[in-house]
Design an enzyme around this catalytic site. Sequence first.
Site, mmCIF file in Angstrom:
data_model
loop_
_atom_site.group_PDB
_atom_site.id
_atom_site.type_symbol
_atom_site.label_atom_id
_atom_site.label_comp_id
_atom_site.label_asym_id
_atom_site.label_seq_id
_atom_site.Cartn_x
_atom_site.Cartn_y
_atom_site.Cartn_z
ATOM 1 N N CYS A 2 -9.031 -2.414 35.433
ATOM 2 C CA CYS A 2 -9.187 -1.554 36.594
ATOM 3 C C CYS A 2 -8.906 -2.329 37.882
ATOM 4 C CB CYS A 2 -10.583 -0.957 36.731
ATOM 5 S SG CYS A 2 -11.198 -0.197 35.237
ATOM 6 N N ARG A 27 -3.080 -2.637 37.025
ATOM 7 C CA ARG A 27 -4.325 -3.056 36.379
ATOM 8 C C ARG A 27 -4.939 -1.952 35.521
ATOM 9 N NH1 ARG A 27 -6.482 -7.629 38.604
ATOM 10 N NH2 ARG A 27 -8.538 -7.065 37.836
ATOM 11 N N TRP A 74 -8.675 1.763 33.839
ATOM 12 C CA TRP A 74 -8.197 1.573 32.465
ATOM 13 C C TRP A 74 -9.437 1.714 31.605
ATOM 14 C CZ3 TRP A 74 -8.818 -2.006 28.380
ATOM 15 C CH2 TRP A 74 -7.819 -1.984 27.408
ATOM 16 N N ASN A 100 -14.974 -2.862 38.383
ATOM 17 C CA ASN A 100 -14.015 -3.445 37.434
ATOM 18 C C ASN A 100 -14.799 -4.439 36.592
ATOM 19 O OD1 ASN A 100 -11.832 -4.718 36.147
ATOM 20 N ND2 ASN A 100 -11.552 -6.145 37.861
ATOM 21 N N GLY A 101 -14.887 -4.183 35.280
ATOM 22 C CA GLY A 101 -15.636 -5.091 34.411
ATOM 23 C C GLY A 101 -16.392 -4.285 33.366
ATOM 24 N N GLU A 493 8.241 -13.164 20.604
ATOM 25 C CA GLU A 493 8.209 -12.618 21.968
ATOM 26 C C GLU A 493 9.189 -11.443 22.106
ATOM 27 O OE1 GLU A 493 6.297 -12.726 24.358
ATOM 28 O OE2 GLU A 493 7.449 -12.201 26.147
ATOM 29 N N LYS A 497 8.060 -7.711 23.212
ATOM 30 C CA LYS A 497 8.641 -7.022 24.373
ATOM 31 C C LYS A 497 9.103 -5.625 23.963
ATOM 32 C CE LYS A 497 7.811 -9.122 27.733
ATOM 33 N NZ LYS A 497 6.743 -9.736 27.088
ATOM 34 N N GLU A 500 6.051 -3.306 23.227
ATOM 35 C CA GLU A 500 5.137 -2.928 24.307
ATOM 36 C C GLU A 500 5.755 -1.966 25.309
ATOM 37 O OE1 GLU A 500 3.578 -6.191 26.672
ATOM 38 O OE2 GLU A 500 5.443 -7.292 26.527
ATOM 39 N N HIS A 516 10.351 -13.793 1.870
ATOM 40 C CA HIS A 516 9.050 -13.730 1.192
ATOM 41 C C HIS A 516 8.360 -12.387 1.409
ATOM 42 C CE1 HIS A 516 9.431 -17.891 0.124
ATOM 43 N NE2 HIS A 516 9.651 -18.219 1.394
ATOM 44 N N LYS A 615 -1.905 -4.823 32.849
ATOM 45 C CA LYS A 615 -1.378 -6.156 33.150
ATOM 46 C C LYS A 615 -2.423 -7.232 32.923
ATOM 47 C CE LYS A 615 1.708 -8.912 34.995
ATOM 48 N NZ LYS A 615 2.645 -9.320 33.921
#
Length: 620
Positions: A2, A27, A74, A100-101, A493, A497, A500, A516, A615
């Site tokens: 947030c 955020r 969020w 926020n938290g 990576e 990318k 996401e 395998h 983020k």
Amino acid sequence: MCGIVGYWGKKAAQPVLMEGLKRLEYRGYDSAGIALIADGQVMVKKTAGRISALQARLDRPSRRHTVGIAHTRWATHGPATDINAHPHLDFTGKIALVHNGIIENYQTLKRWLQIEGIQFVSETDTEVIAHLIGYFYTKGCSDQRPSNGQNVFEWSVQQALQRLHGTYGLAIICSDFPKMLIGARKGSPLILGVGDGEYVLASDAAAIVEHTTRAIYLADNEMVTIDSDGFHTKTIDNVTVCKDLQEIEFSLEQIELGGFAHHMLKEIFEQPQALNTCMQGRLNRRDRRIVLGGLASYMRQLTRARRIVFTGCGTAFHAGLVGEYLIEYLARIPAETEYASEFRYRSPIIEDGTFVIAISQSGETQDTMAAVEEAKDRGATVLGIVNVVGSSIARATDAGVYLHAGPEIGVASTKAFTAQLAVLTMLAIELGRRRHLGSAEVEYWIEQLAQIPGKIERILSQSDQIRQIAQANIDHNNWLFLGRGFNYPIALEGALKLKEISYLHAEGLPAAEMKHGPIALISDGMPAVFIATRGPQYDKIIGNINEVRSRGGRTIVLATEGDDQIRPYADFLIPVPDAPEILQPILTVVPLQLLAYHAAVLRGLDVDKPRNLAKSVTVQ
Ligand code: G6P
């Protein structure tokens, strides 16, 4: 997660708060809200959805409303609904706050407040804070006045905060004190921008720089009260603390789009410049050494390290994996990389000579922060490789290196990743120099590293071709990304990318592992992205490409510029400038960033704000 903003000043608060929210939208962006003090009352507007949905519900701003708070959410406790959106009011309707938290003991507090007759309307942990402040405020206004003549609103906030377990960044207003704004912090960032007769309180400097570049950074368990006399900083136990004003390092221009369609694309294209800034003053060609000023007092110890453990989350974890290869190759120090979320819970063994290096763009990721605390508790020296100056991880670590990559707004990390790789390379070269590398070798690596930004420019010029490759393949829902050696973490990576931001399923693997199990996935036309640049395992990876082709897979091959031998094996070819294997990751990741970006845009997705992500992940 947030983002929170508070405003106190002479202007109409609403536009300042809304502009601030837009800058903090990275955020979290599932709901938003605002509270203003209007004609002696708290007026709240909030809604599920993006900030634009909130904007549509607001009246025209009034210059009479000059104090307010706002929030972009969020969701953690309770889904993204109108009621769960912040600000939250206390039961008196006088106090409003944004948070926020996470409050860990909210259920205990909630039960107690309910027994006291207070009714809750939302499913959030945050509402507990509002009612708790209201509870003390009511008492403070009647039988339990603060003994020292302290303002009753500020006193109530302190009483409530002292009873919370967990994390918070808070901005709080009260209609009985229309010219007062309170902020407090524990575990979530909070910065107070100090302007000329105005103040902006925010989770991130991005919401402040338009108004002022002077700021104070609150530390844990500190609060700030702003009123007509200015601002006063204290601990939540009411002990005055003096804070220095600091200059915010980045400008508004740096965080705006500057002609690019998205922040992510802008940040991909900023990489040559970001790397130049990151390396500026650090590559000492004359003396053939690397200067990492932030680590100066630890370099001797680090040179004698018995083990280095990298830790981080998401993309930063992948940087750690490359770092592990680099440190072992150049410095010959045993190194390993661990997800921060695993490291902290596995009772890690920290012996004498173990260094833990936390990697984080934001410097606020809760799991990484918790890993830092765990390592410190176990006696490790903990260093940080962090982008955001003054962030929680930067301050919690014993020493560190800043990336100087500039603000990264796009949720998918790009330029911070390549800057992390540059810092790790510089660290590995310098440790190697101090341990065993000859000066000619050091000079060679410094020269090679200095050429990287120019080589990235050449990759960026292929953005259109890479878009065509994305276009030809986006109908496939399953992708493989394969690499070996230093390029194995880049395969991870590349897959991350794509997942996401384009919501296509992708798996990253060391190419040799394919046989395998994952080879069973290969079916007609399935895209397999191979990082097959020239290096010690080149022939082996050609073998892997053949294995995919002979099973009907479609190959997208990253190959060294001028490598004609590989052409027949590639359905799609992406040339990458030549570089020694250990420096290839900084280059090979760039086409994969572009591939993911174009795939997402072509699929019509919101690249900078992918669903369910944020983020800065400040939950564990
Ligand atoms: C989030 C972001 C990722 C990032 C990760 C770690 O999940 O979406 O892009 O890699 O957090 O963030 P940090 O700020 O610690 O590097």
